[in-house]
Design a protein around this motif. Structure first.
Motif, PDB file in Angstrom:
ATOM      1  N   ASN A  75      18.290   3.686  31.121  1.00  0.00           N
ATOM      2  CA  ASN A  75      17.093   2.846  30.964  1.00  0.00           C
ATOM      3  C   ASN A  75      17.382   1.349  31.063  1.00  0.00           C
ATOM      4  OD1 ASN A  75      15.295   5.060  30.577  1.00  0.00           O
ATOM      5  ND2 ASN A  75      16.087   5.281  28.494  1.00  0.00           N
ATOM      6  N   GLY A 122      19.986   1.559  27.236  1.00  0.00           N
ATOM      7  CA  GLY A 122      20.090   2.530  26.162  1.00  0.00           C
ATOM      8  C   GLY A 122      21.452   3.190  26.128  1.00  0.00           C
ATOM      9  N   ASP A 126      16.840   9.031  25.848  1.00  0.00           N
ATOM     10  CA  ASP A 126      15.695   8.834  24.973  1.00  0.00           C
ATOM     11  C   ASP A 126      14.891  10.123  24.839  1.00  0.00           C
ATOM     12  OD1 ASP A 126      13.205   8.250  27.191  1.00  0.00           O
ATOM     13  OD2 ASP A 126      15.266   7.919  27.852  1.00  0.00           O
ATOM     14  N   GLN A 127      14.143  10.231  23.752  1.00  0.00           N
ATOM     15  CA  GLN A 127      13.359  11.426  23.478  1.00  0.00           C
ATOM     16  C   GLN A 127      12.284  11.670  24.548  1.00  0.00           C
ATOM     17  OE1 GLN A 127      13.318  13.892  20.713  1.00  0.00           O
ATOM     18  NE2 GLN A 127      15.424  13.195  20.949  1.00  0.00           N
ATOM     19  N   GLN A 128      11.698  10.603  25.059  1.00  0.00           N
ATOM     20  CA  GLN A 128      10.676  10.762  26.092  1.00  0.00           C
ATOM     21  C   GLN A 128      11.236  11.523  27.291  1.00  0.00           C
ATOM     22  OE1 GLN A 128       9.558   7.231  28.258  1.00  0.00           O
ATOM     23  NE2 GLN A 128       7.471   7.964  28.597  1.00  0.00           N
ATOM     24  N   SER A 183      21.188  13.066  19.421  1.00  0.00           N
ATOM     25  CA  SER A 183      20.004  13.181  18.582  1.00  0.00           C
ATOM     26  C   SER A 183      19.820  14.632  18.157  1.00  0.00           C
ATOM     27  CB  SER A 183      18.761  12.698  19.329  1.00  0.00           C
ATOM     28  OG  SER A 183      18.808  11.307  19.528  1.00  0.00           O
ATOM     29  N   ASP A 188      16.904  10.484  15.383  1.00  0.00           N
ATOM     30  CA  ASP A 188      16.977  10.027  16.770  1.00  0.00           C
ATOM     31  C   ASP A 188      18.068   8.970  16.837  1.00  0.00           C
ATOM     32  OD1 ASP A 188      16.674   9.109  19.317  1.00  0.00           O
ATOM     33  OD2 ASP A 188      14.578   8.505  19.119  1.00  0.00           O
ATOM     34  N   TYR A 190      19.446   7.697  19.597  1.00  0.00           N
ATOM     35  CA  TYR A 190      19.391   6.861  20.800  1.00  0.00           C
ATOM     36  C   TYR A 190      19.231   5.403  20.361  1.00  0.00           C
ATOM     37  CZ  TYR A 190      17.295   4.759  25.011  1.00  0.00           C
ATOM     38  OH  TYR A 190      17.002   3.951  26.091  1.00  0.00           O
ATOM     39  N   GLU A 192      19.076   1.111  21.690  1.00  0.00           N
ATOM     40  CA  GLU A 192      18.966   0.129  22.757  1.00  0.00           C
ATOM     41  C   GLU A 192      19.860  -1.066  22.447  1.00  0.00           C
ATOM     42  OE1 GLU A 192      14.933  -0.996  23.540  1.00  0.00           O
ATOM     43  OE2 GLU A 192      14.759   0.544  25.105  1.00  0.00           O
TER      44      GLU A 192
END
Length: 271
Positions: A75, A122, A126-128, A183, A188, A190, A192
Motif C-alpha cells: 500500500n 504498510g 491490510d484487513q480490507q 493479524s 489487527d 498491520y 502504516e
C-alpha cells in the motif's frame, strides 16, 4: 565602455534564454509518468545482516544468530513536496522482501512525474485486502506461501518471519526462536509507516530515482519496547516463539520505527 555594456546585455540575454529553456524543459518533463525503485537493505543495529553467520547482541543481553528475515510491505503512497499524495495501484501494491531469497528491490511503475519527499507504506496485509478472499489475491498468496509468509488461509499471512537461534544469560546453551507477526481475530497487527526522504526523489519520464531503505531487524525485539526471548520459552525449554498475544502487539509497535531512508539516487540503482 560601450563594448562592456554590450557584453553585459548579451550575457543577460543568454542567461535569460537558458533559464527559460531550463524552466520549459523542467515543465515538459514534469508531465507524464516515470518509475521509482525502492531498495531494502537489511541490517541489525547498524551492522549488515548476514544470515546464519554473524551473531548480534541486543540490549537484553541476548545474542542472536538470524537465519531468516522476511517481511511484507504494501500500500505505497508517494507524497510530493507540496503535500499531494499519489496512491500506488492497490492491486499491484503488495511485495515480499526476503533476505534468504535475495528479494530486496521493488520497482514502482506509472508514477506521475514530480518531486517526492515522503513515502507511506504498510507492513503486512491490510484487513480490507485480506477480506477480499483467496481468489482475489491468489497470485500474491502463492508468492507469499513460497517464501514462508503464510499460515493457512483461515489464519492468513505472516507479515514478518524472523527466525534463528539465541543464547541468554538465564538459559543453558543455544535455543531456537521464531517471531511471526500477523493479524488474527483478536488483533489487527498491520501497521502504516511514513518515512521522510533525506533528499528529493525526482520522477521524470527519463529520470527514475532509487530510494535506499534500511530495515533494522534489531527493532523487532529491541525497539521502543523490549521483548526477551528467554521469557517466551516453550514448556520443554528448547525454543522461544512469539506468534500472538501482548508480545506480538508490542512487536507490531516496535516495527513502526524499523525503517529509515538512508539516501536517494537521482538516476537509478547505485546501492
Amino acid at each position: 565602455m560601450i563594448f562592456s555594456i554590450k557584453n553585459k546585455v548579451a550575457t543577460l540575454a543568454l542567461l535569460t534564454f537558458l533559464t527559460s529553456c531550463s524552466s520549459d524543459d523542467d515543465s515538459q518533463m514534469a508531465s507524464g509518468n516515470g518509475e521509482m525503485e525502492l531498495y531494502f537493505d537489511n541490517s541489525v543495529n547498524g551492522d549488515n545482516l548476514i544470515l546464519g553467520a554473524s551473531t548480534y547482541t541486543n540490549s537484553n543481553n541476548e545474542t542472536l544468530k538470524i537465519n531468516r528475515f522476511n517481511y511484507i510491505v504494501s500500500n505505497f503512497v508517494l507524497i510530493k513536496e507540496d503535500g499531494t499524495e499519489v496512491v500506488y495501484d492497490k492491486e499491484s501494491s503488495y511485495f515480499i522482501i526476503s533476505e534468504e531469497a535475495q528479494l530486496n528491490t521493488i520497482n514502482l511503475e506509472n508514477i506521475p512525474a514530480g518531486k517526492y519527499t515522503k513515502i507511506r507504506f504498510g507492513l503486512g496485509v491490510d484487513q480490507q485486502r485480506y477480506l477480499q478472499g483467496e481468489t482475489a489475491q491468489q497470485s500474491f498468496w502463492d508468492l507469499a506461501d513460497a517464501n514462508n509468509m503464510t499460515w493457512t488461509w483461515s489464519t492468513g499471512y505472516r507479515f514478518i518471519n524472523f527466525e534463528g537461534t539465541f543464547t541468554a544469560p538465564t538459559l543453558t546453551g543455544e535455543k531456537t526462536f521464531q517471531v511471526h507477526q500477523g493479524s488474527n481475530t483478536a488483533t489487527d497487527n498491520y501497521r502504516e509507516i511514513t518515512v521522510t526522504l533525506p533528499n528529493t526523489a525526482r520522477v521524470r519520464t527519463n529520470e527514475s530515482p532509487s530510494v535506499h531503505f534500511i530495515a533494522d531487524a534489531n527493532k523487532i525485539l529491541d525497539g521502543n519496547s523490549k521483548i526477551k526471548l528467554s521469557e517466551a520459552m516453550n514448556l520443554a525449554g528448547t525454543s522461544a516463539s512469539v506468534m500472538g498475544g501482548e508480545k506480538l502487539m508490542t512487536i507490531a509497535g516496535n516495527t513502526t520505527s524499523m525503517f529509515v531512508v538512508d539516501h536517494v539516487h537521482a538516476g537509478g540503482a547505485e546501492h
